[in-house]
Write a protein that holds these residues in place. Sequence first.
Motif, PDB file in Angstrom:
ATOM      1  N   SER A 173       0.821  -1.213   0.000  1.00 49.83           N
ATOM      2  CA  SER A 173       0.000   0.000   0.000  1.00 49.83           C
ATOM      3  C   SER A 173       0.855   1.263   0.000  1.00 49.83           C
ATOM      4  O   SER A 173       0.493   2.276  -0.608  1.00 49.83           O
ATOM      5  N   HIS A 174       2.017   1.217   0.671  1.00 51.07           N
ATOM      6  CA  HIS A 174       2.880   2.400   0.716  1.00 51.07           C
ATOM      7  C   HIS A 174       3.411   2.750  -0.672  1.00 51.07           C
ATOM      8  O   HIS A 174       3.595   3.927  -0.997  1.00 51.07           O
ATOM      9  N   LEU A 175       3.665   1.730  -1.496  1.00 52.79           N
ATOM     10  CA  LEU A 175       4.192   1.994  -2.838  1.00 52.79           C
ATOM     11  C   LEU A 175       3.113   2.563  -3.751  1.00 52.79           C
ATOM     12  O   LEU A 175       3.381   3.461  -4.552  1.00 52.79           O
ATOM     13  N   LEU A 176       1.890   2.064  -3.636  1.00 56.00           N
ATOM     14  CA  LEU A 176       0.797   2.647  -4.409  1.00 56.00           C
ATOM     15  C   LEU A 176       0.492   4.060  -3.921  1.00 56.00           C
ATOM     16  O   LEU A 176       0.158   4.946  -4.714  1.00 56.00           O
ATOM     17  N   ASP A 177       0.636   4.279  -2.615  1.00 54.61           N
ATOM     18  CA  ASP A 177       0.426   5.625  -2.082  1.00 54.61           C
ATOM     19  C   ASP A 177       1.465   6.591  -2.636  1.00 54.61           C
ATOM     20  O   ASP A 177       1.170   7.769  -2.861  1.00 54.61           O
ATOM     21  N   LEU A 178       2.682   6.099  -2.877  1.00 54.73           N
ATOM     22  CA  LEU A 178       3.719   6.937  -3.470  1.00 54.73           C
ATOM     23  C   LEU A 178       3.266   7.463  -4.834  1.00 54.73           C
ATOM     24  O   LEU A 178       3.483   8.634  -5.169  1.00 54.73           O
ATOM     25  N   LEU A 179       2.613   6.608  -5.620  1.00 56.15           N
ATOM     26  CA  LEU A 179       2.079   7.057  -6.912  1.00 56.15           C
ATOM     27  C   LEU A 179       1.083   8.192  -6.720  1.00 56.15           C
ATOM     28  O   LEU A 179       1.105   9.191  -7.442  1.00 56.15           O
ATOM     29  N   CYS A 180       0.205   8.026  -5.727  1.00 54.77           N
ATOM     30  CA  CYS A 180      -0.862   9.008  -5.514  1.00 54.77           C
ATOM     31  C   CYS A 180      -0.326  10.333  -4.990  1.00 54.77           C
ATOM     32  O   CYS A 180      -0.715  11.406  -5.466  1.00 54.77           O
ATOM     33  N   CYS A 181       0.584  10.276  -4.007  1.00 54.83           N
ATOM     34  CA  CYS A 181       0.995  11.519  -3.345  1.00 54.83           C
ATOM     35  C   CYS A 181       2.107  12.245  -4.087  1.00 54.83           C
ATOM     36  O   CYS A 181       2.210  13.469  -4.002  1.00 54.83           O
ATOM     37  N   VAL A 182       2.951  11.526  -4.833  1.00 50.91           N
ATOM     38  CA  VAL A 182       4.047  12.175  -5.555  1.00 50.91           C
ATOM     39  C   VAL A 182       3.588  12.681  -6.919  1.00 50.91           C
ATOM     40  O   VAL A 182       3.846  13.829  -7.294  1.00 50.91           O
ATOM     41  N   PHE A 183       2.894  11.831  -7.663  1.00 54.13           N
ATOM     42  CA  PHE A 183       2.540  12.188  -9.037  1.00 54.13           C
ATOM     43  C   PHE A 183       1.175  12.862  -9.140  1.00 54.13           C
ATOM     44  O   PHE A 183       0.842  13.431 -10.182  1.00 54.13           O
ATOM     45  N   LYS A 184       0.384  12.774  -8.069  1.00 54.23           N
ATOM     46  CA  LYS A 184      -0.880  13.521  -7.958  1.00 54.23           C
ATOM     47  C   LYS A 184      -1.736  13.403  -9.222  1.00 54.23           C
ATOM     48  O   LYS A 184      -2.219  14.386  -9.778  1.00 54.23           O
ATOM     49  N   ASP A 185      -1.933  12.177  -9.654  1.00 52.50           N
ATOM     50  CA  ASP A 185      -2.726  11.911 -10.850  1.00 52.50           C
ATOM     51  C   ASP A 185      -3.900  11.011 -10.473  1.00 52.50           C
ATOM     52  O   ASP A 185      -3.880  10.350  -9.431  1.00 52.50           O
ATOM     53  N   ASP A 186      -4.908  11.009 -11.306  1.00 49.81           N
ATOM     54  CA  ASP A 186      -6.066  10.135 -11.110  1.00 49.81           C
ATOM     55  C   ASP A 186      -5.904   8.957 -12.063  1.00 49.81           C
ATOM     56  O   ASP A 186      -6.091   9.103 -13.272  1.00 49.81           O
ATOM     57  N   PHE A 187      -5.549   7.798 -11.514  1.00 49.94           N
ATOM     58  CA  PHE A 187      -5.189   6.654 -12.350  1.00 49.94           C
ATOM     59  C   PHE A 187      -6.385   5.744 -12.621  1.00 49.94           C
ATOM     60  O   PHE A 187      -7.129   5.384 -11.710  1.00 49.94           O
ATOM     61  N   ALA A 188      -6.533   5.378 -13.890  1.00 50.49           N
ATOM     62  CA  ALA A 188      -7.509   4.363 -14.289  1.00 50.49           C
ATOM     63  C   ALA A 188      -6.775   3.033 -14.443  1.00 50.49           C
ATOM     64  O   ALA A 188      -5.580   3.001 -14.745  1.00 50.49           O
TER      65      ALA A 188
END
Length: 316
Positions: A173-188
């Motif tokens: 979960s921490h690695l997926l959170d890195l995607l969310c908090c660093v790149f700040k994108d809405d991923f499909a």
Amino acid sequence: MNISILGTGFMGRKHKAILEQISNVRINAEIDSHSEPNSDIHFQSLEYFLEEKLETDLVVVATPNYLHFQHTKILLENGYNVLIEKPFVFNLEQAYVLRETALQNDCRVFLVMQNRFSSVTLFLSELVESKKLGKIYNIQLNAFWNRGEQYYIKDSWKGKKNMDGGILYTQFSHLLDLLCCVFKDDFAVLFRDLTSFRNFNISEIEDTALLVLQGKTGTKVSVNFTTSVFEKNQETSLNIIAEKGTLKISGQYFNEITFQHIADCPEKFEIPSTSNEENLKEMYLEIFKSLRGEKNNAILLKDGLGLVDLLEKIYS
């Protein structure tokens, strides 16, 4: 600060050890069915703790995964600020219930996302926000870890679908959170394959996840996570291919730049190493600032909604 810990298993003990290193912090309650009876700070159930109406600034919820939502909701209804271990909820519906309950009772919900304070996350955030990489084309995130049979045997709820959640809710979960908090994108989610290679006739959840995601910015992300590696963890790595550069971060502690070629950045970046314990301590210091009404970077429930949304898309 008076802190109470709900759940004194592995994670509860880890939080206690960190809190004992911080000055002006007192652990005024440890709540667990295995706690010592007839002790001033040990309570054998949440009900007994609530009956005492102790004045505490924060309750740390470190119970088994499937109890996080239930226990947090009860604590909020009784007027307590709460810090929730991962996974803090299993879906957005639960998150919205906690948000509303906290609002109604004038309480705050904090999240254990200590990796947001790691040197790697802070470095990547600055790099992305400064636009030094330009448009980001492709991100590759790998984590090849080991979780053997003993991991599932020691706690009866681990590996149970409705109680554990799955490897993306826990280990990764921490690695997926890195995607969310660093790149700040809405991923499909363009592609997903969740597979179990080694369930030891115990686990109901996957041990391997292959994902392809796409952000609204057009960034493509490939994810390869597994806990089926033989005997010991192999690697955690992140590759970024962008308009103005290429970067790879890896290493045993995910803190080494193993490839860097970025326009206008001839010198190799150095990432100072921070341990998980240091990140947890920093997380608590920011929470305490928030509770004192000071300027802070504490991670609140609202800050984790992007991760929950992504997890819900993957598992739906």
